[in-house]
Motif scaffolding. Sequence first.
Motif, PDB file in Angstrom:
ATOM      1  N   LEU A  87      29.924  38.473 -15.662  1.00 11.08           N
ATOM      2  CA  LEU A  87      30.644  38.687 -16.732  1.00 11.08           C
ATOM      3  C   LEU A  87      31.059  40.265 -17.063  1.00 11.08           C
ATOM      4  O   LEU A  87      32.094  40.519 -17.579  1.00 11.08           O
ATOM      5  N   PHE A  88      29.840  41.012 -16.949  1.00 10.47           N
ATOM      6  CA  PHE A  88      29.972  42.219 -17.350  1.00 10.47           C
ATOM      7  C   PHE A  88      31.049  43.093 -15.952  1.00 10.47           C
ATOM      8  O   PHE A  88      31.440  44.182 -16.558  1.00 10.47           O
ATOM      9  N   LEU A  89      30.976  42.564 -15.144  1.00 11.71           N
ATOM     10  CA  LEU A  89      32.139  43.072 -14.035  1.00 11.71           C
ATOM     11  C   LEU A  89      33.348  42.212 -13.828  1.00 11.71           C
ATOM     12  O   LEU A  89      34.209  42.616 -13.150  1.00 11.71           O
ATOM     13  N   ARG A  91      34.080  39.341 -13.816  1.00 11.66           N
ATOM     14  CA  ARG A  91      34.382  38.101 -13.018  1.00 11.66           C
ATOM     15  C   ARG A  91      33.856  36.893 -13.845  1.00 11.66           C
ATOM     16  O   ARG A  91      33.400  36.885 -14.891  1.00 11.66           O
ATOM     17  N   PRO A  92      34.420  35.626 -13.469  1.00  9.77           N
ATOM     18  CA  PRO A  92      33.789  34.253 -14.378  1.00  9.77           C
ATOM     19  C   PRO A  92      32.338  34.254 -14.098  1.00  9.77           C
ATOM     20  O   PRO A  92      31.691  34.750 -13.167  1.00  9.77           O
ATOM     21  N   PHE A  93      31.901  33.562 -15.128  1.00  6.27           N
ATOM     22  CA  PHE A  93      30.435  33.264 -15.368  1.00  6.27           C
ATOM     23  C   PHE A  93      29.905  32.496 -14.040  1.00  6.27           C
ATOM     24  O   PHE A  93      30.453  31.653 -13.482  1.00  6.27           O
ATOM     25  N   LEU A  94      28.758  33.039 -13.685  1.00  5.84           N
ATOM     26  CA  LEU A  94      27.909  32.339 -12.494  1.00  5.84           C
ATOM     27  C   LEU A  94      28.491  32.640 -11.055  1.00  5.84           C
ATOM     28  O   LEU A  94      28.450  31.960 -10.157  1.00  5.84           O
TER      29      LEU A  94
END
Length: 139
Positions: A87-89, A91-94
């Motif tokens: 998420l910090f990058l 992208r979607p969660f997991l």
Amino acid sequence: MTMDSVILKTAIRFLLPLLLLSSVFLFLRGHNEPGGGFVGGLVASGAMALYAMTYNAAAARQVVRVSPRVLIGSGLLMSLSSGLVPLFLGRPFLTGLWTSTTITGLGELHLGTPLLFDLGVFCVVTGVTLVFVFSLLEE
């Protein structure tokens, strides 16, 4: 409740390391084939349950060295953090993120957030099962 069998007490000394080693094998194998954190955690907690039934819950707690509740909390934190890193990058969660590193003697290793998630599952399953086992044996 402890078992007073000399054979079982002797066998568990040899079985405990073998069961824990097979637990690690199942944990590491789980990315490409059946296994992973859940099955590895069950085998590890099964080994500790056998040890606790052979001796007692207090002796098994000394072997584990970490409170099962700490295992549960740290496992949840690891699994959650493996999902939050992407998420910090943006992208979607997991989403799985991977990196490669070279270790002398082992060669190149590919480490990623799925491994961290599986380690968290391993800790949670082991911790929850040990809480159940120790609670039942201490009653």
